[in-house]
Write a protein that holds these residues in place. Structure first.
Motif, PDB file in Angstrom:
ATOM      1  N   LEU A  69     -43.543   2.909  13.972  1.00  0.00           N
ATOM      2  CA  LEU A  69     -42.267   3.282  14.138  1.00  0.00           C
ATOM      3  C   LEU A  69     -42.098   3.152  15.868  1.00  0.00           C
ATOM      4  O   LEU A  69     -40.879   2.800  16.449  1.00  0.00           O
ATOM      5  CB  LEU A  69     -42.062   4.579  13.641  1.00  0.00           C
ATOM      6  CG  LEU A  69     -40.459   4.996  13.644  1.00  0.00           C
ATOM      7  CD1 LEU A  69     -39.737   4.423  12.703  1.00  0.00           C
ATOM      8  CD2 LEU A  69     -40.427   6.353  13.372  1.00  0.00           C
ATOM      9  N   GLY A  72     -41.287   0.113  17.474  1.00  0.00           N
ATOM     10  CA  GLY A  72     -40.103  -0.667  16.809  1.00  0.00           C
ATOM     11  C   GLY A  72     -40.297  -1.500  15.974  1.00  0.00           C
ATOM     12  O   GLY A  72     -39.478  -2.323  15.441  1.00  0.00           O
ATOM     13  N   GLN A  74     -40.235  -1.949  12.346  1.00  0.00           N
ATOM     14  CA  GLN A  74     -39.702  -1.214  11.199  1.00  0.00           C
ATOM     15  C   GLN A  74     -40.610  -1.592   9.603  1.00  0.00           C
ATOM     16  O   GLN A  74     -40.657  -0.891   8.874  1.00  0.00           O
ATOM     17  CB  GLN A  74     -38.255  -0.979  10.955  1.00  0.00           C
ATOM     18  CG  GLN A  74     -37.695  -0.324  11.967  1.00  0.00           C
ATOM     19  CD  GLN A  74     -36.101  -0.561  12.144  1.00  0.00           C
ATOM     20  OE1 GLN A  74     -35.547  -0.654  10.856  1.00  0.00           O
ATOM     21  NE2 GLN A  74     -35.447  -0.068  13.152  1.00  0.00           N
ATOM     22  N   GLU A 100     -33.984   5.715  12.527  1.00  0.00           N
ATOM     23  CA  GLU A 100     -34.078   4.713  13.257  1.00  0.00           C
ATOM     24  C   GLU A 100     -33.239   3.373  12.831  1.00  0.00           C
ATOM     25  O   GLU A 100     -32.733   2.717  13.517  1.00  0.00           O
ATOM     26  CB  GLU A 100     -35.507   4.168  12.993  1.00  0.00           C
ATOM     27  CG  GLU A 100     -35.952   2.956  13.985  1.00  0.00           C
ATOM     28  CD  GLU A 100     -36.135   3.316  15.665  1.00  0.00           C
ATOM     29  OE1 GLU A 100     -35.802   2.344  16.299  1.00  0.00           O
ATOM     30  OE2 GLU A 100     -36.289   4.608  15.726  1.00  0.00           O
ATOM     31  N   TYR A 189     -39.345   6.663  23.841  1.00  0.00           N
ATOM     32  CA  TYR A 189     -37.742   6.746  24.101  1.00  0.00           C
ATOM     33  C   TYR A 189     -37.351   6.069  25.379  1.00  0.00           C
ATOM     34  O   TYR A 189     -36.443   5.188  25.518  1.00  0.00           O
ATOM     35  CB  TYR A 189     -37.259   8.024  23.925  1.00  0.00           C
ATOM     36  CG  TYR A 189     -35.804   8.348  23.635  1.00  0.00           C
ATOM     37  CD1 TYR A 189     -35.275   7.108  22.931  1.00  0.00           C
ATOM     38  CD2 TYR A 189     -35.164   9.296  23.863  1.00  0.00           C
ATOM     39  CE1 TYR A 189     -33.699   7.385  22.798  1.00  0.00           C
ATOM     40  CE2 TYR A 189     -33.771   9.474  23.505  1.00  0.00           C
ATOM     41  CZ  TYR A 189     -33.195   8.656  23.018  1.00  0.00           C
ATOM     42  OH  TYR A 189     -31.778   8.440  22.888  1.00  0.00           O
ATOM     43  N   HIS A 192     -37.771   2.468  25.344  1.00  0.00           N
ATOM     44  CA  HIS A 192     -36.719   1.741  24.507  1.00  0.00           C
ATOM     45  C   HIS A 192     -35.509   1.727  24.939  1.00  0.00           C
ATOM     46  O   HIS A 192     -34.532   0.940  25.012  1.00  0.00           O
ATOM     47  CB  HIS A 192     -36.625   2.631  23.272  1.00  0.00           C
ATOM     48  CG  HIS A 192     -37.740   2.389  22.107  1.00  0.00           C
ATOM     49  ND1 HIS A 192     -37.837   2.760  20.987  1.00  0.00           N
ATOM     50  CD2 HIS A 192     -38.794   1.597  22.150  1.00  0.00           C
ATOM     51  CE1 HIS A 192     -38.795   2.633  20.399  1.00  0.00           C
ATOM     52  NE2 HIS A 192     -39.812   1.745  21.276  1.00  0.00           N
TER      53      HIS A 192
END
Length: 198
Positions: A69, A72, A74, A100, A189, A192
């Motif tokens: 997760l 990224g 999924q 997400e 975070y 991202h």
């Protein structure tokens, strides 16, 4: 983990049977705790890269889920989610995946099943930001007392408003004082945001 705790219990039992002095027992207990803390960087670790390596190598499905997760990925996270046995861990993981994927109506239904907890109020605030529901945001924010979650809400609001540089600056200010999962979450975070994934 369970085997480790069983060994500690057996060791303590043997020391009790042989009437080892109490100061030796406390010394051994301190050494075991120090070993445990260094072996599991997710508790007090300060290096997000080491923590990600730990998650990647972990055999636990929940840790594997967190790794995928945070990276990224999924589809891999969803596969790991199916292997999680603990009901609470599985519900938390499913919530993170729904958030997400921005499936907020399903996330809200799942949140209704959860007890009152700061993570629940944070998730509801995050949904309220994305849905531009000011009233729900204020109601849920008032229930949060944890400084980390309040700061993350400021970051979420800045990202939603398009103030990415400000969001990164807020995270840069937070990261030096964080430890464990909190520092890893903030670090990923930030990554991202810089990559334009959020």
């Amino acid at each position: 983990m369970i085997w480790f705790l069983l060994l500690v219990f057996l060791f303590a039992l043997l020391m009790g049977i042989f009437q080892v002095p109490i100061w030796i027992m406390y010394g051994v207990l301190v050494l075991v705790l120090i070993y445990f803390l260094f072996r599991h960087p997710l508790l007090f670790g300060k290096d997000p890269k080491k923590m990600m390596t730990y998650l990647k190598k972990s055999k636990s499905p929940y840790m594997q889920f967190l790794y995928h997760l945070l990276q990224g990925d999924q589809s891999e996270a969803e596969q790991a989610l199916e292997k999680i046995r603990s009901k609470n861990s599985k519900r938390n993981a499913k919530l993170m995946l729904l958030m997400e994927r921005k499936q907020f109506s399903e996330a809200k239904e799942l949140l209704q099943q959860m007890g009152a907890h700061k993570a629940k109020w944070y998730a509801l605030c995050d949904i309220a930001i994305k849905e531009e529901d000011v009233e729900a945001f204020q109601q849920n924010k008032a229930k949060i007392t944890d400084r980390f979650f309040l700061n993350m809400l400021e970051v979420d609001q800045a990202v939603f408003d398009g103030r990415r540089e400000e969001a990164v600056a807020l995270l840069d200010h937070m990261i030096p004082s964080l430890r464990g999962l909190k520092i890893m979450t903030a670090f990923q975070y930030r990554k991202h945001i810089l990559e334009g994934r959020v």
